[in-house]
Design an enzyme around this catalytic site. Structure first.
Site, PDB file in Angstrom:
ATOM      1  N   SER A 123     -17.754 -20.719  13.875  1.00  0.00           N
ATOM      2  CA  SER A 123     -17.814 -20.918  14.971  1.00  0.00           C
ATOM      3  C   SER A 123     -19.007 -22.203  15.304  1.00  0.00           C
ATOM      4  O   SER A 123     -19.320 -22.763  16.381  1.00  0.00           O
ATOM      5  CB  SER A 123     -17.705 -20.275  16.134  1.00  0.00           C
ATOM      6  OG  SER A 123     -18.542 -19.471  16.344  1.00  0.00           O
ATOM      7  N   HIS A 144     -11.535 -24.408  12.585  1.00  0.00           N
ATOM      8  CA  HIS A 144     -12.168 -22.947  14.563  1.00  0.00           C
ATOM      9  C   HIS A 144     -11.089 -23.188  15.147  1.00  0.00           C
ATOM     10  O   HIS A 144     -10.755 -23.288  15.997  1.00  0.00           O
ATOM     11  CB  HIS A 144     -13.242 -23.415  15.218  1.00  0.00           C
ATOM     12  CG  HIS A 144     -14.080 -22.810  16.103  1.00  0.00           C
ATOM     13  ND1 HIS A 144     -14.353 -23.090  17.595  1.00  0.00           N
ATOM     14  CD2 HIS A 144     -13.647 -21.561  16.189  1.00  0.00           C
ATOM     15  CE1 HIS A 144     -15.155 -21.916  17.708  1.00  0.00           C
ATOM     16  NE2 HIS A 144     -14.384 -20.932  17.156  1.00  0.00           N
ATOM     17  N   GLU A 156      -9.432 -26.080  16.840  1.00  0.00           N
ATOM     18  CA  GLU A 156     -11.103 -27.141  16.594  1.00  0.00           C
ATOM     19  C   GLU A 156     -10.712 -27.775  14.852  1.00  0.00           C
ATOM     20  O   GLU A 156     -11.243 -26.508  14.078  1.00  0.00           O
ATOM     21  CB  GLU A 156     -12.248 -26.757  17.129  1.00  0.00           C
ATOM     22  CG  GLU A 156     -13.133 -27.418  17.056  1.00  0.00           C
ATOM     23  CD  GLU A 156     -14.610 -27.152  18.199  1.00  0.00           C
ATOM     24  OE1 GLU A 156     -15.111 -27.777  19.064  1.00  0.00           O
ATOM     25  OE2 GLU A 156     -15.300 -25.732  18.045  1.00  0.00           O
ATOM     26  N   ASN A 194     -17.991 -24.254  21.819  1.00  0.00           N
ATOM     27  CA  ASN A 194     -18.863 -23.064  22.376  1.00  0.00           C
ATOM     28  C   ASN A 194     -20.603 -24.149  22.396  1.00  0.00           C
ATOM     29  O   ASN A 194     -21.280 -23.829  23.145  1.00  0.00           O
ATOM     30  CB  ASN A 194     -19.670 -22.983  20.719  1.00  0.00           C
ATOM     31  CG  ASN A 194     -18.669 -21.214  20.651  1.00  0.00           C
ATOM     32  OD1 ASN A 194     -17.935 -20.983  21.342  1.00  0.00           O
ATOM     33  ND2 ASN A 194     -18.521 -21.062  19.074  1.00  0.00           N
TER      34      ASN A 194
END
Length: 287
Positions: A123, A144, A156, A194
């Protein structure tokens, strides 16, 4: 490089929450899955997690018992990395530690066929750095998945410095074959999700710590005010406070003080209150 139609068996490295979630959705979509971890207990825990999750889907009426049984039969557990030798695609979902990931990818590079794509579920860590441990960095890509994998739609796709565009395209196709929707990010710290999510969580924690509002009001204000399904404190508990802290510390090291983790988050992690998975975080949870 193999095409989507060539993928029959998916190897998953890591049987934890993310790994067994990815294994579950792959098995439900008809892929044979080899789920590997380093200890028998971890493998069994991952398999149990899949069985329990499938049982919940059956109870809710989202799956038939026959569909759940078929998915269970498609997943094989192992502690031997060599059992992934015949995998057509591998997804790594282990601890967020660069040295550990590079070691695993170097071993995978020696184990699988030379045309097999190696994906990482990281991540925050650099895809390019992970790929540098292999002789085929062009075949390494970020996949991800969001947590919990069986319920969350998004994946992702992260493109490293040497990732072949065809590999990125395959990553999109594979995720979409699992019923997911994808977006793409360059290999920059935190990627899209993130990089934006962690400061939001951190500010929610600081707002509570500084007495701006009580926990339920912070979460309620954000859910009603911005139309998100969870507020920052509830979501941090759901993700795992230790995971949030690790992500923030990685981003802090890469991007500076705007990503500095809140003191209260560090204190809770030190106390072992990691969120929903331990029964206590910002909120308390039952069984």
């Amino acid at each position: 490089m193999r095409e989507l139609d060539d993928i029959d068996t998916v190897g998953i490295v890591g049987a934890g929450t993310m790994g067994h979630g990815i294994a579950q959705v792959a098995a439900l979509d008809g892929y044979d899955v080899v789920l590997r971890d380093v200890e028998d207990e971890l493998v069994e825990s991952g398999l149990s997690g899949i069985h329990e999750s499938l049982d919940r889907f059956v109870t809710r009426g989202d799956l038939s018992e026959a569909e759940a049984d078929d998915a269970r039969e498609r997943v094989t557990g192992t502690t031997d990395l060599a059992d992934l030798a015949d995998a057509d695609l591998v997804v790594e979902a282990i601890v967020e530690d660069m040295d550990v990931k590079q070691s695993v990818f170097a071993d995978l590079d020696d184990t699988v066929a030379e045309d097999v794509v190696l994906a990482t579920n990281t991540s925050t860590l650099s895809i390019t750095s992970i790929a540098s441990a292999t002789d085929c960095p062009e075949l390494v890509v970020g996949l991800h998945f969001m947590n919990p994998v069986p319920l969350m739609e998004g994946v992702e796709v992260v493109v490293g410095e040497k990732t072949d565009p065809a590999v990125a395209s395959l990553a999109h196709d594979f995720a979409e074959s699992l019923g997911k929707s994808t977006w793409e990010s360059d290999d920059k710290p935190g990627f899209v999700t993130n990089r934006i999510l962690m400061p939001w969580l951190a500010e929610g924690i600081r707002a509570y710590d500084e007495g701006v509002a009580e926990k339920p009001d912070i979460d309620r204000g954000m859910t009603l005010g911005t139309n998100v399904p969870m507020g920052p404190l509830e979501l941090a508990d759901h993700i795992g406070l230790d995971i949030c802290l690790d992500a923030m510390e990685t981003l802090h090291a890469e991007l500076g003080d705007r990503y500095q983790p809140p003191y209260l988050l560090k204190r809770k992690v030190e106390a072992g209150d990691l969120g929903k998975k331990t029964g206590r975080g910002f909120y308390e949870y039952g069984d």
